[in-house]
Design a protein around this motif. Structure first.
Motif, PDB file in Angstrom:
ATOM      1  N   VAL A  52       0.798  -1.235   0.000  1.00  0.00           N
ATOM      2  CA  VAL A  52       0.000   0.000   0.000  1.00  0.00           C
ATOM      3  C   VAL A  52       0.827   1.280   0.000  1.00  0.00           C
ATOM      4  CG1 VAL A  52      -1.998  -1.114   1.072  1.00  0.00           C
ATOM      5  CG2 VAL A  52      -0.326   0.073   2.523  1.00  0.00           C
ATOM      6  N   ILE A  53       2.157   1.150   0.097  1.00  0.00           N
ATOM      7  CA  ILE A  53       2.972   2.362  -0.007  1.00  0.00           C
ATOM      8  C   ILE A  53       3.796   2.290  -1.287  1.00  0.00           C
ATOM      9  CG2 ILE A  53       3.016   2.867   2.459  1.00  0.00           C
ATOM     10  CD1 ILE A  53       5.786   1.787   2.664  1.00  0.00           C
ATOM     11  N   ALA A  54       3.988   3.444  -1.889  1.00  0.00           N
ATOM     12  CA  ALA A  54       4.697   3.531  -3.165  1.00  0.00           C
ATOM     13  C   ALA A  54       6.162   3.131  -2.996  1.00  0.00           C
ATOM     14  CB  ALA A  54       4.601   4.955  -3.708  1.00  0.00           C
ATOM     15  N   ASP A  55       6.754   2.670  -4.092  1.00  0.00           N
ATOM     16  CA  ASP A  55       8.169   2.289  -4.065  1.00  0.00           C
ATOM     17  C   ASP A  55       9.050   3.445  -3.612  1.00  0.00           C
ATOM     18  OD1 ASP A  55       7.422  -0.193  -5.034  1.00  0.00           O
ATOM     19  OD2 ASP A  55       8.007   0.244  -7.108  1.00  0.00           O
ATOM     20  N   ASP A  56       8.687   4.662  -4.019  1.00  0.00           N
ATOM     21  CA  ASP A  56       9.477   5.833  -3.661  1.00  0.00           C
ATOM     22  C   ASP A  56       8.855   6.635  -2.516  1.00  0.00           C
ATOM     23  OD1 ASP A  56       7.304   6.709  -5.117  1.00  0.00           O
ATOM     24  OD2 ASP A  56       8.442   8.103  -6.366  1.00  0.00           O
ATOM     25  N   TRP A  57       8.072   5.948  -1.670  1.00  0.00           N
ATOM     26  CA  TRP A  57       7.432   6.574  -0.504  1.00  0.00           C
ATOM     27  C   TRP A  57       8.473   7.284   0.343  1.00  0.00           C
ATOM     28  CZ3 TRP A  57       8.189   5.071   4.726  1.00  0.00           C
ATOM     29  CH2 TRP A  57       7.315   5.625   5.647  1.00  0.00           C
ATOM     30  N   GLN A  58       8.062   8.375   0.956  1.00  0.00           N
ATOM     31  CA  GLN A  58       8.950   9.143   1.821  1.00  0.00           C
ATOM     32  C   GLN A  58       8.314   9.339   3.186  1.00  0.00           C
ATOM     33  OE1 GLN A  58       9.500  12.776  -0.438  1.00  0.00           O
ATOM     34  NE2 GLN A  58      11.490  12.025  -1.133  1.00  0.00           N
ATOM     35  N   SER A  59       9.099   9.109   4.232  1.00  0.00           N
ATOM     36  CA  SER A  59       8.706   9.385   5.610  1.00  0.00           C
ATOM     37  C   SER A  59       9.454  10.631   6.042  1.00  0.00           C
ATOM     38  CB  SER A  59       9.107   8.196   6.500  1.00  0.00           C
ATOM     39  OG  SER A  59       8.999   8.542   7.864  1.00  0.00           O
ATOM     40  N   ILE A  60       8.703  11.666   6.403  1.00  0.00           N
ATOM     41  CA  ILE A  60       9.315  12.937   6.793  1.00  0.00           C
ATOM     42  C   ILE A  60       8.862  13.252   8.212  1.00  0.00           C
ATOM     43  CG2 ILE A  60       9.549  15.387   6.267  1.00  0.00           C
ATOM     44  CD1 ILE A  60       8.822  14.561   3.316  1.00  0.00           C
ATOM     45  N   GLY A  61       9.843  13.268   9.143  1.00  0.00           N
ATOM     46  CA  GLY A  61       9.489  13.440  10.543  1.00  0.00           C
ATOM     47  C   GLY A  61      10.153  14.596  11.238  1.00  0.00           C
ATOM     48  N   ASP A  62      10.829  15.447  10.493  1.00  0.00           N
ATOM     49  CA  ASP A  62      11.432  16.619  11.136  1.00  0.00           C
ATOM     50  C   ASP A  62      11.539  17.752  10.126  1.00  0.00           C
ATOM     51  OD1 ASP A  62      13.739  16.194   9.561  1.00  0.00           O
ATOM     52  OD2 ASP A  62      14.714  15.040  11.132  1.00  0.00           O
ATOM     53  N   SER A  69      13.416   6.364   3.436  1.00  0.00           N
ATOM     54  CA  SER A  69      12.838   5.502   2.413  1.00  0.00           C
ATOM     55  C   SER A  69      11.987   4.404   3.047  1.00  0.00           C
ATOM     56  CB  SER A  69      13.944   4.844   1.587  1.00  0.00           C
ATOM     57  OG  SER A  69      14.628   3.874   2.377  1.00  0.00           O
ATOM     58  N   ARG A  70      11.242   3.734   2.207  1.00  0.00           N
ATOM     59  CA  ARG A  70      10.413   2.616   2.649  1.00  0.00           C
ATOM     60  C   ARG A  70      11.267   1.547   3.325  1.00  0.00           C
ATOM     61  NH1 ARG A  70       7.039  -0.591  -1.854  1.00  0.00           N
ATOM     62  NH2 ARG A  70       9.102  -1.337  -2.382  1.00  0.00           N
ATOM     63  N   GLU A  71      12.377   1.178   2.704  1.00  0.00           N
ATOM     64  CA  GLU A  71      13.233   0.128   3.243  1.00  0.00           C
ATOM     65  C   GLU A  71      13.846   0.542   4.587  1.00  0.00           C
ATOM     66  OE1 GLU A  71      13.217   1.180   0.041  1.00  0.00           O
ATOM     67  OE2 GLU A  71      12.211  -0.598  -0.730  1.00  0.00           O
ATOM     68  N   ALA A  72      14.301   1.789   4.685  1.00  0.00           N
ATOM     69  CA  ALA A  72      14.886   2.276   5.937  1.00  0.00           C
ATOM     70  C   ALA A  72      13.835   2.295   7.054  1.00  0.00           C
ATOM     71  CB  ALA A  72      15.481   3.672   5.746  1.00  0.00           C
ATOM     72  N   LYS A 139      -2.260   4.474  -3.268  1.00  0.00           N
ATOM     73  CA  LYS A 139      -0.976   4.183  -2.618  1.00  0.00           C
ATOM     74  C   LYS A 139      -0.530   5.382  -1.790  1.00  0.00           C
ATOM     75  CE  LYS A 139       0.778   0.363  -4.901  1.00  0.00           C
ATOM     76  NZ  LYS A 139       1.711  -0.646  -4.486  1.00  0.00           N
ATOM     77  N   ILE A 140       0.058   5.103  -0.628  1.00  0.00           N
ATOM     78  CA  ILE A 140       0.625   6.164   0.200  1.00  0.00           C
ATOM     79  C   ILE A 140       1.964   6.542  -0.428  1.00  0.00           C
ATOM     80  CG2 ILE A 140       1.387   6.841   2.498  1.00  0.00           C
ATOM     81  CD1 ILE A 140      -0.353   4.488   3.592  1.00  0.00           C
TER      82      ILE A 140
END
Length: 159
Positions: A52-62, A69-72, A139-140
């Motif tokens: 459900v999340i895109a291959d190039d999904w980004q998590s931004i927390g600051d 990245s998704r893998e990280a 997709k997220i």
């Protein structure tokens, strides 16, 4: 004229049904994100998250603008599963608007070792989180998030 009104009404109902269905899918996809947060060591939940999340999904927390990245992200949460085996991330509120799903969540857990350098000595924490998920085609693609980790550390230190 009555026939035209009937057709317009039917099209309106069909469009509303499709919009409601898309919204339900977006919410269900975002829920899989929190199912993974509560079960970060589960391969089944990790596979559901990846779906459900895109291959190039980004998590931004600051505010640095640096994205994870998704893998990280999945790797980091795998470590949390060992440190906080009872981690539970529940959805308290979910709002959809303009291609985004906003979630107010609650995380609880009892670390079995030091969390961010604080040894909780068996104490638990309960914190709030706010996440803004951007979705495209179901997709997220991006998640901005804020968690009250300072509050967790305060609870773990017994203050």
């Amino acid at each position: 004229m009555t026939n035209l009104r009937t057709k317009v009404a039917a099209l309106s109902i069909a469009a509303a049904t499709l919009a409601t269905s898309a919204f339900a899918d977006d919410k269900a996809n975002v829920q899989k994100f929190y199912d993974f947060l509560s079960n970060p060591g589960s391969e089944t939940h990790a596979e559901a998250l990846v779906a459900v999340i895109a291959d190039d999904w980004q998590s931004i927390g600051d505010y640095s603008g640096d994205a994870k990245s998704r893998e990280a992200f999945i790797g980091q949460l795998g470590g949390f599963s060992k440190l906080i085996p009872d981690l539970n991330w529940s959805v308290e509120d979910m709002i959809e608007a303009n291609g985004k799903v906003i979630v107010r969540g609650r995380a609880t857990g009892t670390p079995v070792g030091p969390l961010f350098g604080v040894d909780g000595e068996g104490r638990s924490f309960e914190i709030m989180s706010i996440d803004i998920h951007t979705l495209e085609d179901g997709k997220i693609v991006q998640t901005h998030h804020v968690e009250d980790w300072a509050g967790a550390l305060q609870q773990l230190s017994g203050r």
